[in-house]
Every structure is written in C-alpha cells, then in structure tokens.
Design a protein around this motif. Structure first.
Motif, PDB file in Angstrom:
ATOM      1  N   GLY A 100      -9.078  -3.364   9.339  1.00 15.32           N
ATOM      2  CA  GLY A 100      -8.136  -3.970   8.406  1.00 15.32           C
ATOM      3  C   GLY A 100      -8.811  -4.222   7.071  1.00 15.32           C
ATOM      4  O   GLY A 100      -9.994  -4.571   7.028  1.00 15.32           O
ATOM      5  N   MET A 101      -8.073  -4.011   5.996  1.00 19.79           N
ATOM      6  CA  MET A 101      -8.589  -4.277   4.654  1.00 19.79           C
ATOM      7  C   MET A 101      -7.583  -5.129   3.902  1.00 19.79           C
ATOM      8  O   MET A 101      -6.410  -4.776   3.818  1.00 19.79           O
ATOM      9  CB  MET A 101      -8.843  -2.972   3.901  1.00 19.79           C
ATOM     10  N   VAL A 102      -8.055  -6.259   3.372  1.00 26.42           N
ATOM     11  CA  VAL A 102      -7.224  -7.155   2.576  1.00 26.42           C
ATOM     12  C   VAL A 102      -7.719  -7.082   1.138  1.00 26.42           C
ATOM     13  O   VAL A 102      -8.913  -7.270   0.876  1.00 26.42           O
ATOM     14  CB  VAL A 102      -7.311  -8.613   3.090  1.00 26.42           C
ATOM     15  N   ILE A 103      -6.800  -6.801   0.230  1.00 23.07           N
ATOM     16  CA  ILE A 103      -7.139  -6.712  -1.190  1.00 23.07           C
ATOM     17  C   ILE A 103      -6.625  -7.980  -1.868  1.00 23.07           C
ATOM     18  O   ILE A 103      -5.418  -8.227  -1.923  1.00 23.07           O
ATOM     19  CB  ILE A 103      -6.502  -5.466  -1.839  1.00 23.07           C
ATOM     20  N   GLU A 124      -0.671  -9.651  -8.441  1.00 29.48           N
ATOM     21  CA  GLU A 124       0.018  -8.980  -7.342  1.00 29.48           C
ATOM     22  C   GLU A 124       0.060  -7.467  -7.584  1.00 29.48           C
ATOM     23  O   GLU A 124      -0.125  -6.674  -6.663  1.00 29.48           O
ATOM     24  CB  GLU A 124       1.431  -9.542  -7.209  1.00 29.48           C
ATOM     25  N   GLU A 125       0.291  -7.069  -8.841  1.00 28.72           N
ATOM     26  CA  GLU A 125       0.371  -5.657  -9.174  1.00 28.72           C
ATOM     27  C   GLU A 125      -0.960  -4.952  -8.957  1.00 28.72           C
ATOM     28  O   GLU A 125      -1.003  -3.816  -8.454  1.00 28.72           O
ATOM     29  CB  GLU A 125       0.838  -5.463 -10.624  1.00 28.72           C
ATOM     30  N   ALA A 167      -2.923  -9.039  -1.069  1.00 29.35           N
ATOM     31  CA  ALA A 167      -2.793 -10.493  -1.139  1.00 29.35           C
ATOM     32  C   ALA A 167      -3.050 -10.904  -2.593  1.00 29.35           C
ATOM     33  O   ALA A 167      -4.057 -11.529  -2.916  1.00 29.35           O
ATOM     34  CB  ALA A 167      -3.768 -11.174  -0.182  1.00 29.35           C
ATOM     35  N   GLY A 168      -2.137 -10.502  -3.463  1.00 35.13           N
ATOM     36  CA  GLY A 168      -2.322 -10.751  -4.883  1.00 35.13           C
ATOM     37  C   GLY A 168      -1.382 -11.804  -5.420  1.00 35.13           C
ATOM     38  O   GLY A 168      -0.270 -11.982  -4.920  1.00 35.13           O
ATOM     39  N   LEU A 199       0.021 -15.440 -11.987  1.00 30.54           N
ATOM     40  CA  LEU A 199      -1.346 -14.981 -11.798  1.00 30.54           C
ATOM     41  C   LEU A 199      -2.141 -16.070 -11.105  1.00 30.54           C
ATOM     42  O   LEU A 199      -1.952 -17.256 -11.368  1.00 30.54           O
ATOM     43  CB  LEU A 199      -2.005 -14.636 -13.138  1.00 30.54           C
ATOM     44  N   GLY A 200      -3.020 -15.682 -10.229  1.00 30.72           N
ATOM     45  CA  GLY A 200      -3.850 -16.625  -9.492  1.00 30.72           C
ATOM     46  C   GLY A 200      -4.015 -16.137  -8.072  1.00 30.72           C
ATOM     47  O   GLY A 200      -3.648 -15.001  -7.748  1.00 30.72           O
ATOM     48  N   THR A 201      -4.566 -16.972  -7.234  1.00 32.33           N
ATOM     49  CA  THR A 201      -4.742 -16.595  -5.831  1.00 32.33           C
ATOM     50  C   THR A 201      -4.246 -17.721  -4.936  1.00 32.33           C
ATOM     51  O   THR A 201      -4.140 -18.864  -5.364  1.00 32.33           O
ATOM     52  CB  THR A 201      -6.220 -16.285  -5.503  1.00 32.33           C
TER      53      THR A 201
END
Length: 133
Positions: A5-8, A13-14, A36-37, A44-46
């Motif tokens: 699994g890879m989480v970006i 988000e874009e 996961a943007g 914008l943010g996390t």
C-alpha cells in the motif's frame, strides 16, 4: 506476492491525486494507492484523520508506505500512525524519507516487482539522486 500500500500525503488534494495517478501508471495489481491530500474540506493543509482513513483502507496490504510532501504532512502521518490501535497495522506503516513525486514513482516501480519493503524504501530514497540535466 503480497500487495504493497502507498499513501500519498500532500498539503494539496490535487497534488496528492496527481502523484497517485502518475505513480499508478508504473505499478500493477501488486500496489494499492491512496491519496490523502488537503484538510478534507477543500483547504490546503494536512489532516491526521484523512491519513488514518487511508492507512486503514489498506489494512490488508503487507506493508504501507507513506510519502509526504512537507513538514506538517510528516507530523500528520506520525499522528495518524500513533492513533492506530491495532499493533499489527501500526507495524506495517513506514514513512518514507524521499522526494514525494520521484520517490513515489520509483517506489511504485519497485513495488510492482517486489513486496520487499526495504527494497522499495531504498529505491524510493535513491530518487533523491535523480539529476534532471
């Protein structure tokens, strides 16, 4: 071979979706991606909760590699991992210290051929040596 699994994780988000699209072109059915943007509400943010949901959705994968763009995306990812109650799931998670785009791309190529998490991380890390001229 087990799935990787890879989480970006990106502040945008874009950008997260774009990296998933690019890296998934180089992968096969052995790799599952999640973006996961952003903050989850269009800003914008996390968000640690967004990262946690992405991780949990990949719980059946052998390993879960998390690629981050900037400082607070790492903090959100660390917080998400800390919030996981299941010790087996938590142990599968690895924050990869590599450039976001190039690292995820190189990692996807390696993960398509191998489920050896250390090899995938090493290839991702090697992306920082990519020269563009």
């Amino acid at each position: 071979m087990a799935k990787t699994g890879m989480v970006i994780v990106s502040h945008s988000e874009e950008i997260a979706n774009g990296v998933v699209k690019l890296a998934s072109e180089m992968a096969n059915d052995n790799v599952e991606f999640r973006a996961a943007g952003g903050t989850g509400d269009g800003r914008l943010g996390t968000s640690a909760m967004t990262v946690l949901k992405a991780i949990e959705s990949l719980s059946k994968c052998k390993s879960i590699l998390i690629y981050c763009d900037l400082g607070s995306s790492v903090l959100s990812s660390e917080t998400a991992i800390d919030m996981i109650d299941n010790t087996l799931l938590r142990a599968k998670c690895h924050i990869v210290d590599a450039p976001l785009v190039e690292g995820a791309f190189f990692g996807a190529v390696e993960a398509a051929a191998s489920d050896d998490v250390q090899k995938i991380i090493t290839e991702s890390d090697n992306a920082r040596n990519l020269h563009k001229n």
